[in-house]
Design a protein around this motif. Structure first.
Motif, PDB file in Angstrom:
ATOM      1  N   UNK A  96      22.541  36.946 -39.200  1.00 48.57           N
ATOM      2  CA  UNK A  96      22.861  38.010 -40.148  1.00 48.57           C
ATOM      3  C   UNK A  96      23.637  37.380 -41.303  1.00 48.57           C
ATOM      4  N   UNK A  97      23.058  37.461 -42.500  1.00 51.54           N
ATOM      5  CA  UNK A  97      23.688  36.902 -43.692  1.00 51.54           C
ATOM      6  C   UNK A  97      23.849  38.053 -44.686  1.00 51.54           C
ATOM      7  N   UNK A  98      25.031  38.659 -44.675  1.00 54.20           N
ATOM      8  CA  UNK A  98      25.244  39.920 -45.395  1.00 54.20           C
ATOM      9  C   UNK A  98      25.130  39.723 -46.903  1.00 54.20           C
ATOM     10  N   UNK A 113      28.990  41.793 -40.483  1.00 53.26           N
ATOM     11  CA  UNK A 113      27.687  41.235 -40.126  1.00 53.26           C
ATOM     12  C   UNK A 113      27.237  41.732 -38.752  1.00 53.26           C
ATOM     13  N   UNK A 114      28.152  41.719 -37.786  1.00 55.54           N
ATOM     14  CA  UNK A 114      27.791  42.116 -36.424  1.00 55.54           C
ATOM     15  C   UNK A 114      29.063  42.513 -35.685  1.00 55.54           C
ATOM     16  N   UNK A 129      24.250  33.754 -35.485  1.00 54.77           N
ATOM     17  CA  UNK A 129      24.892  33.243 -36.689  1.00 54.77           C
ATOM     18  C   UNK A 129      25.223  34.426 -37.585  1.00 54.77           C
ATOM     19  N   UNK A 130      26.503  34.576 -37.930  1.00 57.58           N
ATOM     20  CA  UNK A 130      26.931  35.687 -38.786  1.00 57.58           C
ATOM     21  C   UNK A 130      27.759  35.103 -39.928  1.00 57.58           C
ATOM     22  N   UNK A 131      27.273  35.287 -41.151  1.00 55.06           N
ATOM     23  CA  UNK A 131      27.929  34.701 -42.315  1.00 55.06           C
ATOM     24  C   UNK A 131      27.882  35.663 -43.503  1.00 55.06           C
ATOM     25  N   UNK A 132      28.701  35.336 -44.501  1.00 54.72           N
ATOM     26  CA  UNK A 132      28.693  35.988 -45.813  1.00 54.72           C
ATOM     27  C   UNK A 132      29.008  37.484 -45.748  1.00 54.72           C
ATOM     28  N   UNK A 133      29.740  37.908 -44.724  1.00 57.22           N
ATOM     29  CA  UNK A 133      30.089  39.324 -44.629  1.00 57.22           C
ATOM     30  C   UNK A 133      31.048  39.706 -45.744  1.00 57.22           C
ATOM     31  N   UNK A 134      30.996  40.981 -46.138  1.00 58.41           N
ATOM     32  CA  UNK A 134      31.928  41.507 -47.125  1.00 58.41           C
ATOM     33  C   UNK A 134      33.073  42.270 -46.466  1.00 58.41           C
ATOM     34  N   UNK A 135      32.984  42.467 -45.153  1.00 58.50           N
ATOM     35  CA  UNK A 135      34.120  42.914 -44.347  1.00 58.50           C
ATOM     36  C   UNK A 135      34.352  41.790 -43.338  1.00 58.50           C
ATOM     37  N   UNK A 136      34.286  42.041 -42.026  1.00 56.98           N
ATOM     38  CA  UNK A 136      34.382  40.940 -41.069  1.00 56.98           C
ATOM     39  C   UNK A 136      32.994  40.395 -40.734  1.00 56.98           C
ATOM     40  N   UNK A 137      32.963  39.135 -40.310  1.00 54.57           N
ATOM     41  CA  UNK A 137      31.706  38.570 -39.839  1.00 54.57           C
ATOM     42  C   UNK A 137      31.326  39.099 -38.455  1.00 54.57           C
ATOM     43  N   UNK A 169      31.197  32.559 -39.886  1.00 56.74           N
ATOM     44  CA  UNK A 169      31.589  31.669 -40.972  1.00 56.74           C
ATOM     45  C   UNK A 169      31.355  32.260 -42.358  1.00 56.74           C
ATOM     46  N   UNK A 170      32.077  31.685 -43.309  1.00 58.89           N
ATOM     47  CA  UNK A 170      31.840  31.901 -44.740  1.00 58.89           C
ATOM     48  C   UNK A 170      31.909  33.362 -45.158  1.00 58.89           C
ATOM     49  N   UNK A 171      32.911  34.089 -44.624  1.00 51.04           N
ATOM     50  CA  UNK A 171      33.159  35.418 -45.148  1.00 51.04           C
ATOM     51  C   UNK A 171      33.457  35.347 -46.637  1.00 51.04           C
ATOM     52  N   UNK A 172      32.943  36.316 -47.394  1.00 51.86           N
ATOM     53  CA  UNK A 172      33.057  36.257 -48.858  1.00 51.86           C
ATOM     54  C   UNK A 172      34.413  36.754 -49.333  1.00 51.86           C
ATOM     55  N   UNK A 173      35.070  35.953 -50.115  1.00 46.25           N
ATOM     56  CA  UNK A 173      36.322  36.358 -50.735  1.00 46.25           C
ATOM     57  C   UNK A 173      36.044  36.847 -52.155  1.00 46.25           C
TER      58      UNK A 173
END
Length: 411
Positions: A96-98, A113-114, A129-137, A169-173
């Protein structure tokens, strides 16, 4: 592993085939998970499913999602997330790549993401794999304060949940979250309990690697945390949110976990930090915490001036069933080899991330566009043959025959 290990998921139920990459409708993933009754969701397609800046909520129990059955390159969800709001669910080998979905900053697209919500229980997220979430991964949430009895609070929060072998990984700031800065790994919400976090890679998340809120009862075993920003693991009971409710003591068992600072990590960081107002019972054993050149950093610290304290335990305040920890010296190699969706068939972004962690590269990002944007994959198709799989646990009868598009990359 853990308290959720005995869930049947969808074992023994109907086999539901995902036959297209549509957001919804007949043959879609959304239709498959909405089917009632025990079921095993398998994939006859591989590629990208665009959720259209929405969260897909799973409300029907007794479900196994077997992403390992998809033809290469596997299944990747973009522009949205997956929320499990029920019980007895197993999710494996999904990406999941938000991302920010092309929306303006601070627009309110706040998407995990999940994770779990409500009184979800007996849920396993394994090898995702959960990345690039705009809240939590990846998170575990719930009602928090249902009724007046703390035992009821714990019953109505997420409980008996396992996060194993995932890349988080790589949650968006500074992206679309209403609060702006929101690069977060995992939030384990107030009173969530019997939570196991084992063999995961946390990388390039500003905070919440993870954050355990008031009254949480959790175990962290054999995780690798790389390049946290302001905080790695932290515990925080926020009195402002608890009101006049009786504060509960948090419980955390932290064993065999590695913390490595990276480019985004400030100098003043501890492996576990205490914030807020409530006490935390903490058991730590066989952990490593180092800066970018291998010098030890503190195991504990605090970011509160309240009387809250870390109570150092000589024995674990809780221990997850079916878990035997490996020595901490073996954790980095094991996690980098095994974590994430389809480790035999990693996509470009997972290969890049694993290489960066191994080499000490990478940093916290604000947009997926800093990393070449959303994945573009050519759809693939292959009929699902149940004779190729052990349907009781969805492992392949011949692991060497797993469909791999990445063997040439040496992954």
């Amino acid at each position: 592993m853990g308290w959720a290990a005995t869930t049947p998921g969808g074992r023994g139920g109907a086999i539901i085939r995902v036959t297209n990459l549509n957001t919804d409708g007949p043959g879609s993933f959304a239709a498959a998970v909405a089917t009632k009754g025990p079921r095993i969701v398998v994939f006859e397609v591989g590629g990208v499913i665009d959720l259209g800046a929405k969260e897909l909520k799973i409300s029907e129990p007794y479900l196994t999602i077997a992403g390992q059955t998809a033809p290469s390159p596997g299944i990747t969800f973009i522009r949205g997330g997956i929320d499990v709001a029920t019980h007895d669910v197993v999710v494996q080998h999904i990406r999941v790549r938000v991302g920010d979905a092309g929306l303006p900053k601070k627009s309110g697209f706040d998407c995990d993401a999940m994770g779990t919500s409500g009184a979800a229980h007996d849920v396993i997220f394994d090898h995702n794999t959960v990345t690039w979430a705009t809240d939590e991964n990846m998170s575990a949430s719930g009602q928090r304060f249902e009724g007046s009895d703390p035992d009821r609070w714990r019953q109505m929060a997420s409980h008996r949940v396992t996060f194993s072998n995932n890349i988080i990984a790589e949650g968006l700031t500074f992206a679309t979250h209403a609060k702006i800065e929101h690069s977060k790994g995992s939030l384990i919400h107030d009173n969530a309990n019997d939570i196991l976090i084992v063999n995961n890679l946390y990388a390039h998340n500003y905070e919440r690697n993870p954050l355990l809120k008031g009254g949480v009862r959790a175990a962290m075993i054999n995780n690798l945390i790389y390049d946290p920003g302001q905080r790695a693991v932290h515990y925080n009971l926020m009195a402002e949110e608890w009101g006049d409710k009786a504060w509960q003591v948090g419980k955390l068992t932290l064993v065999g976990t590695v913390l490595r600072a990276g480019i985004s990590t400030p100098a003043n960081l501890a492996m576990v930090e205490l914030g807020g107002y409530g006490d935390l019972e903490l058991y730590m054993k066989d952990n490593i915490a180092v800066d970018q050149i291998g010098r030890p950093i503190p195991f504990t610290g605090r970011y509160t001036t309240s009387p809250a304290k870390i109570i150092t335990m000589k024995e674990p305040p809780l221990w997850p069933p079916y878990v035997t920890p490996m020595p901490v010296e073996k954790v980095q190699q094991y996690v980098l080899h095994n974590a994430g969706a389809r480790p035999w068939d990693r996509d470009y972004n997972d290969v890049r991330l694993i290489a960066d962690v191994a080499e000490g590269r990478g940093y916290i990002i604000a947009s997926q566009d800093e990393l070449h944007g959303y994945p573009v994959q050519k759809p693939t198709a292959r009929p699902f043959n149940p004779d190729d799989w052990n349907l009781n646990d969805m492992t392949p009868k011949n692991p060497a025959a797993l469909d791999s598009g990445s063997k040439a990359k040496g992954t």
